[in-house]
Design a protein around this motif. Structure first.
Motif, PDB file in Angstrom:
ATOM      1  N   TYR A   1     -31.411  14.417  77.771  1.00  0.00           N
ATOM      2  CA  TYR A   1     -30.977  14.979  79.042  1.00  0.00           C
ATOM      3  C   TYR A   1     -30.575  16.426  78.813  1.00  0.00           C
ATOM      4  O   TYR A   1     -29.721  16.719  77.971  1.00  0.00           O
ATOM      5  CB  TYR A   1     -29.786  14.176  79.578  1.00  0.00           C
ATOM      6  CG  TYR A   1     -29.323  14.599  80.943  1.00  0.00           C
ATOM      7  CD1 TYR A   1     -30.019  14.208  82.080  1.00  0.00           C
ATOM      8  CD2 TYR A   1     -28.191  15.386  81.100  1.00  0.00           C
ATOM      9  CE1 TYR A   1     -29.590  14.585  83.342  1.00  0.00           C
ATOM     10  CE2 TYR A   1     -27.755  15.765  82.356  1.00  0.00           C
ATOM     11  CZ  TYR A   1     -28.460  15.366  83.472  1.00  0.00           C
ATOM     12  OH  TYR A   1     -28.037  15.740  84.721  1.00  0.00           O
ATOM     13  N   GLU A   2     -31.218  17.352  79.539  1.00  0.00           N
ATOM     14  CA  GLU A   2     -30.891  18.769  79.414  1.00  0.00           C
ATOM     15  C   GLU A   2     -29.706  19.061  80.325  1.00  0.00           C
ATOM     16  O   GLU A   2     -29.801  18.947  81.552  1.00  0.00           O
ATOM     17  CB  GLU A   2     -32.095  19.633  79.776  1.00  0.00           C
ATOM     18  CG  GLU A   2     -31.907  21.046  79.342  1.00  0.00           C
ATOM     19  CD  GLU A   2     -33.204  21.825  79.279  1.00  0.00           C
ATOM     20  OE1 GLU A   2     -33.104  23.054  79.246  1.00  0.00           O
ATOM     21  OE2 GLU A   2     -34.281  21.225  79.266  1.00  0.00           O
ATOM     22  N   ILE A   3     -28.596  19.420  79.724  1.00  0.00           N
ATOM     23  CA  ILE A   3     -27.331  19.526  80.445  1.00  0.00           C
ATOM     24  C   ILE A   3     -27.322  20.703  81.415  1.00  0.00           C
ATOM     25  O   ILE A   3     -26.889  20.570  82.561  1.00  0.00           O
ATOM     26  CB  ILE A   3     -26.162  19.608  79.439  1.00  0.00           C
ATOM     27  CG1 ILE A   3     -26.103  18.294  78.656  1.00  0.00           C
ATOM     28  CG2 ILE A   3     -24.843  19.891  80.140  1.00  0.00           C
ATOM     29  CD1 ILE A   3     -25.170  18.287  77.492  1.00  0.00           C
ATOM     30  N   GLU A   4     -27.825  21.848  80.990  1.00  0.00           N
ATOM     31  CA  GLU A   4     -27.783  23.029  81.852  1.00  0.00           C
ATOM     32  C   GLU A   4     -28.655  22.855  83.095  1.00  0.00           C
ATOM     33  O   GLU A   4     -28.255  23.210  84.196  1.00  0.00           O
ATOM     34  CB  GLU A   4     -28.228  24.263  81.069  1.00  0.00           C
ATOM     35  CG  GLU A   4     -27.998  25.564  81.814  1.00  0.00           C
ATOM     36  CD  GLU A   4     -28.289  26.760  80.930  1.00  0.00           C
ATOM     37  OE1 GLU A   4     -29.174  27.544  81.302  1.00  0.00           O
ATOM     38  OE2 GLU A   4     -27.635  26.879  79.876  1.00  0.00           O
TER      39      GLU A   4
ATOM     40  N   TYR B   1     -33.660  15.152  83.141  1.00  0.00           N
ATOM     41  CA  TYR B   1     -34.126  14.433  81.954  1.00  0.00           C
ATOM     42  C   TYR B   1     -35.300  15.174  81.349  1.00  0.00           C
ATOM     43  O   TYR B   1     -36.259  15.506  82.036  1.00  0.00           O
ATOM     44  CB  TYR B   1     -34.566  13.009  82.311  1.00  0.00           C
ATOM     45  CG  TYR B   1     -33.430  12.118  82.705  1.00  0.00           C
ATOM     46  CD1 TYR B   1     -32.576  11.596  81.744  1.00  0.00           C
ATOM     47  CD2 TYR B   1     -33.205  11.797  84.033  1.00  0.00           C
ATOM     48  CE1 TYR B   1     -31.527  10.779  82.096  1.00  0.00           C
ATOM     49  CE2 TYR B   1     -32.161  10.974  84.391  1.00  0.00           C
ATOM     50  CZ  TYR B   1     -31.323  10.473  83.426  1.00  0.00           C
ATOM     51  OH  TYR B   1     -30.288   9.665  83.774  1.00  0.00           O
ATOM     52  N   GLU B   2     -35.218  15.430  80.060  1.00  0.00           N
ATOM     53  CA  GLU B   2     -36.361  15.997  79.355  1.00  0.00           C
ATOM     54  C   GLU B   2     -37.336  14.864  79.026  1.00  0.00           C
ATOM     55  O   GLU B   2     -38.533  14.997  79.202  1.00  0.00           O
ATOM     56  CB  GLU B   2     -35.891  16.715  78.094  1.00  0.00           C
ATOM     57  CG  GLU B   2     -36.916  17.664  77.554  1.00  0.00           C
ATOM     58  CD  GLU B   2     -36.310  18.618  76.559  1.00  0.00           C
ATOM     59  OE1 GLU B   2     -36.552  18.407  75.354  1.00  0.00           O
ATOM     60  OE2 GLU B   2     -35.611  19.553  76.976  1.00  0.00           O
ATOM     61  N   THR B   3     -36.816  13.763  78.526  1.00  0.00           N
ATOM     62  CA  THR B   3     -37.597  12.537  78.330  1.00  0.00           C
ATOM     63  C   THR B   3     -36.708  11.354  78.692  1.00  0.00           C
ATOM     64  O   THR B   3     -35.493  11.401  78.511  1.00  0.00           O
ATOM     65  CB  THR B   3     -38.073  12.364  76.867  1.00  0.00           C
ATOM     66  OG1 THR B   3     -36.937  12.266  76.020  1.00  0.00           O
ATOM     67  CG2 THR B   3     -38.963  13.505  76.431  1.00  0.00           C
ATOM     68  N   LEU B   4     -37.323  10.295  79.188  1.00  0.00           N
ATOM     69  CA  LEU B   4     -36.591   9.075  79.506  1.00  0.00           C
ATOM     70  C   LEU B   4     -37.553   7.902  79.391  1.00  0.00           C
ATOM     71  O   LEU B   4     -38.629   7.921  79.988  1.00  0.00           O
ATOM     72  CB  LEU B   4     -36.012   9.133  80.919  1.00  0.00           C
ATOM     73  CG  LEU B   4     -35.272   7.880  81.392  1.00  0.00           C
ATOM     74  CD1 LEU B   4     -34.052   7.620  80.520  1.00  0.00           C
ATOM     75  CD2 LEU B   4     -34.864   8.027  82.843  1.00  0.00           C
ATOM     76  N   GLU B   5     -37.180   6.916  78.598  1.00  0.00           N
ATOM     77  CA  GLU B   5     -38.007   5.719  78.412  1.00  0.00           C
ATOM     78  C   GLU B   5     -37.115   4.493  78.514  1.00  0.00           C
ATOM     79  O   GLU B   5     -36.112   4.386  77.815  1.00  0.00           O
ATOM     80  CB  GLU B   5     -38.672   5.758  77.038  1.00  0.00           C
ATOM     81  CG  GLU B   5     -39.475   4.526  76.718  1.00  0.00           C
ATOM     82  CD  GLU B   5     -40.010   4.544  75.294  1.00  0.00           C
ATOM     83  OE1 GLU B   5     -39.889   3.504  74.628  1.00  0.00           O
ATOM     84  OE2 GLU B   5     -40.526   5.584  74.854  1.00  0.00           O
ATOM     85  N   ASN B   6     -37.471   3.570  79.403  1.00  0.00           N
ATOM     86  CA  ASN B   6     -36.756   2.306  79.563  1.00  0.00           C
ATOM     87  C   ASN B   6     -37.748   1.163  79.421  1.00  0.00           C
ATOM     88  O   ASN B   6     -38.852   1.241  79.953  1.00  0.00           O
ATOM     89  CB  ASN B   6     -36.090   2.224  80.941  1.00  0.00           C
ATOM     90  CG  ASN B   6     -35.002   3.256  81.096  1.00  0.00           C
ATOM     91  OD1 ASN B   6     -34.128   3.367  80.265  1.00  0.00           O
ATOM     92  ND2 ASN B   6     -35.070   4.029  82.171  1.00  0.00           N
ATOM     93  N   GLN B   7     -37.332   0.107  78.724  1.00  0.00           N
ATOM     94  CA  GLN B   7     -38.180  -1.071  78.560  1.00  0.00           C
ATOM     95  C   GLN B   7     -37.372  -2.322  78.882  1.00  0.00           C
ATOM     96  O   GLN B   7     -36.223  -2.444  78.460  1.00  0.00           O
ATOM     97  CB  GLN B   7     -38.695  -1.187  77.123  1.00  0.00           C
ATOM     98  CG  GLN B   7     -39.623  -0.089  76.708  1.00  0.00           C
ATOM     99  CD  GLN B   7     -40.168  -0.311  75.308  1.00  0.00           C
ATOM    100  OE1 GLN B   7     -40.340  -1.441  74.871  1.00  0.00           O
ATOM    101  NE2 GLN B   7     -40.437   0.768  74.607  1.00  0.00           N
ATOM    102  N   LEU B   8     -37.981  -3.230  79.621  1.00  0.00           N
ATOM    103  CA  LEU B   8     -37.409  -4.542  79.892  1.00  0.00           C
ATOM    104  C   LEU B   8     -38.380  -5.557  79.302  1.00  0.00           C
ATOM    105  O   LEU B   8     -39.528  -5.643  79.738  1.00  0.00           O
ATOM    106  CB  LEU B   8     -37.227  -4.766  81.392  1.00  0.00           C
ATOM    107  CG  LEU B   8     -36.549  -6.065  81.784  1.00  0.00           C
ATOM    108  CD1 LEU B   8     -35.135  -6.136  81.197  1.00  0.00           C
ATOM    109  CD2 LEU B   8     -36.495  -6.196  83.293  1.00  0.00           C
ATOM    110  N   LEU B   9     -37.922  -6.301  78.274  1.00  0.00           N
ATOM    111  CA  LEU B   9     -38.809  -7.159  77.496  1.00  0.00           C
ATOM    112  C   LEU B   9     -38.283  -8.583  77.404  1.00  0.00           C
ATOM    113  O   LEU B   9     -37.075  -8.802  77.384  1.00  0.00           O
ATOM    114  CB  LEU B   9     -38.944  -6.629  76.060  1.00  0.00           C
ATOM    115  CG  LEU B   9     -39.405  -5.196  75.874  1.00  0.00           C
ATOM    116  CD1 LEU B   9     -39.259  -4.781  74.428  1.00  0.00           C
ATOM    117  CD2 LEU B   9     -40.836  -5.056  76.319  1.00  0.00           C
TER     118      LEU B   9
END
Length: 146
Positions: free
Chosen positions: A83-86, A90-98
């Motif tokens: 997460y780019e604060i300034e 989100y610069e990158t975000l990956e979520n997985q539900l397995l």
């Protein structure tokens, strides 16, 4: 006299052993909650960091895993990102539900859905995989090939 002692000993052992076998049989057929698989939960925060670069760029990064279930079936939620604060984005975000089930003593099969938020349009993927730890001495190569 020895025959009487033998019959008495066998009768005594049968009297002790027969009820024990009934109790054992009763315990085998018992399906109360105490006989069901243990349900557990857990979480793991592999990475949780703040990064400040020479270019005055500030990032927050994480890599986490949470699960709920038993040895027979687990539901896992995995997340990682930056997460780019300034810029407050989100610069990158990956979520997985397995879902995870054992396929052998040492390996589990995983299947589910993955959601990515890269630059550009959001993406959704199907996830299939095998994870585990091979026992000592196990090799996928045939003898003499490695």
């Amino acid at each position: 006299m020895s025959r009487v002692c033998t019959v008495a000993a066998v009768s005594l052992l049968a009297a002790i052993g027969f009820p024990a076998s009934l109790v054992a049989q009763e315990m085998i057929s018992d399906t109360t909650a105490r006989k069901q698989p243990l349900t557990t939960w857990g979480d793991q925060l592999e990475e949780f960091e703040y990064r400040y670069s020479d270019d005055d760029e500030e990032l927050g990064g994480w890599d986490a895993d949470a699960f709920y279930g038993s040895d027979d079936l687990k539901v896992r939620f995995l997340t990682s990102g930056e997460y780019e604060i300034e810029e407050q984005a989100y610069e990158t975000l990956e979520n997985q539900l397995l879902g995870q089930v054992p396929i052998s003593k040492f390996f589990d099969a995983k299947a589910g859905v993955r959601f990515d938020t890269p630059e550009g349009p959001d993406r959704t993927y199907a996830v299939l995989g095998v994870a585990g730890l091979a026992p000592k001495g196990w090799s996928p190569l045939k003898p003499g090939c490695g």
